[in-house]
Design a protein around this motif. Structure first.
Motif, short mmCIF file in Angstrom:
data_model
loop_
_atom_site.label_atom_id
_atom_site.label_comp_id
_atom_site.label_asym_id
_atom_site.label_seq_id
_atom_site.Cartn_x
_atom_site.Cartn_y
_atom_site.Cartn_z
N PRO A 210 0.81 -1.23 0.00
CA PRO A 210 0.00 0.00 0.00
C PRO A 210 0.84 1.27 0.00
O PRO A 210 0.34 2.34 -0.33
N LEU A 211 2.12 1.17 0.37
CA LEU A 211 2.95 2.38 0.42
C LEU A 211 3.87 2.49 -0.80
O LEU A 211 4.75 3.34 -0.84
N ASN A 212 3.66 1.62 -1.78
CA ASN A 212 4.42 1.74 -3.02
C ASN A 212 3.56 2.44 -4.07
O ASN A 212 2.34 2.49 -3.96
N PHE A 213 4.22 2.99 -5.08
CA PHE A 213 3.51 3.73 -6.12
C PHE A 213 3.80 3.12 -7.49
O PHE A 213 4.85 2.51 -7.70
N SER A 214 2.90 3.36 -8.43
CA SER A 214 3.16 3.03 -9.83
C SER A 214 2.47 4.09 -10.68
O SER A 214 1.27 4.32 -10.53
N PHE A 215 3.23 4.76 -11.53
CA PHE A 215 2.64 5.83 -12.34
C PHE A 215 2.71 5.55 -13.83
O PHE A 215 2.24 6.35 -14.63
N SER A 216 3.31 4.42 -14.23
CA SER A 216 3.44 4.21 -15.68
C SER A 216 2.08 3.93 -16.32
O SER A 216 1.84 4.31 -17.46
N GLY A 217 1.17 3.27 -15.58
CA GLY A 217 -0.17 3.00 -16.12
C GLY A 217 -0.95 4.30 -16.33
O GLY A 217 -1.65 4.46 -17.34
N LEU A 218 -0.80 5.22 -15.40
CA LEU A 218 -1.47 6.52 -15.51
C LEU A 218 -0.96 7.28 -16.73
O LEU A 218 -1.73 7.84 -17.52
N LYS A 219 0.35 7.25 -16.90
CA LYS A 219 0.97 7.93 -18.06
C LYS A 219 0.46 7.33 -19.37
O LYS A 219 0.10 8.05 -20.31
N THR A 220 0.40 5.99 -19.43
CA THR A 220 -0.08 5.32 -20.66
C THR A 220 -1.56 5.64 -20.89
O THR A 220 -1.98 5.82 -22.03
N ALA A 221 -2.33 5.73 -19.80
CA ALA A 221 -3.76 6.05 -19.94
C ALA A 221 -3.93 7.44 -20.58
O ALA A 221 -4.79 7.64 -21.43
N VAL A 222 -3.08 8.39 -20.18
CA VAL A 222 -3.14 9.73 -20.78
C VAL A 222 -2.75 9.65 -22.26
O VAL A 222 -3.41 10.23 -23.13
N LEU A 223 -1.69 8.88 -22.53
CA LEU A 223 -1.20 8.71 -23.91
C LEU A 223 -2.32 8.19 -24.82
O LEU A 223 -2.60 8.77 -25.88
N TYR A 224 -3.00 7.11 -24.40
CA TYR A 224 -4.06 6.51 -25.22
C TYR A 224 -5.29 7.42 -25.29
O TYR A 224 -5.99 7.45 -26.30
N HIS A 225 -5.54 8.16 -24.20
CA HIS A 225 -6.67 9.08 -24.21
C HIS A 225 -6.46 10.17 -25.28
O HIS A 225 -7.40 10.57 -25.97
N VAL A 226 -5.21 10.62 -25.40
CA VAL A 226 -4.92 11.72 -26.33
C VAL A 226 -4.75 11.21 -27.77
O VAL A 226 -5.32 11.77 -28.71
N TYR A 227 -3.97 10.13 -27.95
CA TYR A 227 -3.65 9.67 -29.31
C TYR A 227 -4.63 8.62 -29.84
O TYR A 227 -4.63 8.31 -31.02
N GLY A 228 -5.40 8.01 -28.94
CA GLY A 228 -6.28 6.90 -29.32
C GLY A 228 -5.74 5.60 -28.74
O GLY A 228 -4.52 5.48 -28.57
N PRO A 229 -6.65 4.61 -28.44
CA PRO A 229 -6.23 3.37 -27.80
C PRO A 229 -5.09 2.67 -28.56
O PRO A 229 -5.16 2.53 -29.78
N GLY A 230 -4.06 2.29 -27.84
CA GLY A 230 -2.93 1.56 -28.44
C GLY A 230 -1.99 2.40 -29.27
O GLY A 230 -0.99 1.91 -29.78
N GLN A 231 -2.26 3.71 -29.41
CA GLN A 231 -1.44 4.58 -30.27
C GLN A 231 -0.32 5.24 -29.46
O GLN A 231 -0.60 5.93 -28.49
N LYS A 232 0.93 5.03 -29.90
CA LYS A 232 2.05 5.62 -29.15
C LYS A 232 2.47 6.98 -29.70
O LYS A 232 3.24 7.71 -29.07
#
Ligand code: KG4
Ligand code: ZN
Length: 348
Positions: A210-232
């Protein structure tokens, strides 16, 4: 009254060249930071080679100017404290070499300071007495960690990011949104005009504790939200400025909520009554406001590091260096910079 113990701090771990003079660990007599943002902005990130070269040019003059602003000479100093790691080794090398040279030529003791521990204790620059024991949230470009600080020299790691640091996530999302570099301050600014509830981005949970963090999923969610699902790859041309502001605000809200939740969980787990926050991302206005509200509700004393001591600075280096110096923890001239932590993190 006894004479003050005066420390010259030197910090060159990343892209800021900084020197400061601090008396008795709290009294900042002078603190200068020379930012290299203009040199790196066109590359969208820090170029280590350029950072090292800029440190070489700036370190001598900045130390001289800091001493002159403090109205002191080398003869007035008791010790030299320098950031030895973690950071970019080529950048650290310049500060460490300057510190060793001054220690040798002026006959002064040398103190090696861990950069993350300096961020973890930076709130003590403006608290009297020091706020320990406290849970410390360190949020910077390279680190996102929770510590139990029992004292300046007794710091225990409680949890950390398993992938990206919070500042790294800010910088990458700002790049996706084409908001420029460095990304943290840009998102902070743009998010003020956006709706933090416009997009529901994932909160960074990990299975590793519970005291560890992960932000790569959040970053990818923003990426796909902006460019479209699966688009890098893509652009923000199809978005209006108000949609960009909504995405920035929603991303920031998701990240801030994750940080606040874990910090409060750490306080509950350890039973401490105080929370301190340091590191570049601690300058974020939404994080500061949310932590203030959450700590008030939970009955915790919150000590936010003043914004000028959140981003990299040598005042926090000198302040922690003072405590190490008092404890007799000096270094010798074989001191070498380290890219990783000075001491392996101690877990409870
Ligand atoms: O502590 P710091 O100056 O350097 C490291 O030790 O890494 O932190 C730099 C990080 C960068 O990622 C920058 O974007 C972020 O701090 N930052 C912010 C803000 N100001 C700086 N992030 C969010 N909001 C801000 N206002
Ligand atoms: Zn830092």
């Amino acid at each position: 009254m006894s004479r003050a113990c005066t420390i010259l701090g030197i910090e060159t771990s990343c892209d800021e060249t900084s020197a400061a003079v601090v008396a008795d660990g709290r009294d900042v007599r002078a603190s200068l930071v020379s930012s290299q943002v203009d040199l790196h902005a066109k590359y969208g990130g820090i170029v280590p080679e350029i950072a090292s070269r800029a440190h070489i040019e700036r370190i001598g003059p900045i130390i001289e100017e800091t001493l002159s602003q403090a109205g002191l000479t080398y003869a007035d100093l008791d010790a030299i404290a320098v950031t030895v790691g973690p950071g970019l080794v080529g950048s650290l090398l310049i500060g460490v070499t300057a510190a060793k040279t001054l220690a040798l030529t002026c006959g002064l003791p040398l103190v090696a300071v861990d950069h993350v521990e300096a961020h973890a204790t930076s709130a003590a620059l403006t608290t009297d007495p020091p706020p320990w024991p406290a849970v410390a949230l360190v949020v910077s470009g390279g680190h996102t960690s929770l510590y139990l600080v029992r004292d300046f020299l007794d710091i225990e790691l409680l949890g950390q990011t398993v992938d990206d640091a919070a500042g790294e996530a800010f910088d990458k999302v700002a790049a996706i949104l084409e908001l420029g570099y460095p990304g943290g301050p840009a998102i902070d600014r743009v998010a003020r005009g956006g709706n933090p509830k416009a997009v529901r981005f994932p909160r960074g949970r990990t299975r590793s504790g519970p005291l560890n963090f992960s932000f790569s999923g959040l970053k990818t969610a923003v990426l796909y939200h902006v460019y479209g699902p699966g688009q890098k790859y893509g652009s923000v041309q199809h978005l209006t400025p108000s949609q960009v502001a909504d995405i920035a605000a929603s991303f920031q809200a998701a990240l801030v909520q994750t940080l606040v939740k874990a910090t409060l969980a750490a306080a509950e787990q350890t039973g401490v009554e105080s929370v301190v926050v340091g590191g570049g991302v601690a300058a974020n206005t939404a994080l500061r406001a949310e932590l203030q509200a959450a700590c008030r509700r939970a009955g915790l004393n919150l000590h936010l590091t003043p914004p000028q001591y959140c981003t990299d600075n040598a005042a926090m280096t000198a302040a922690l260096g003072y405590r190490l110096f008092l404890a007799g923890r000096t270094a010798d001239l074989w001191l070498e910079p380290r890219s990783g932590l000075l001491r392996p993190p101690r877990r409870g």
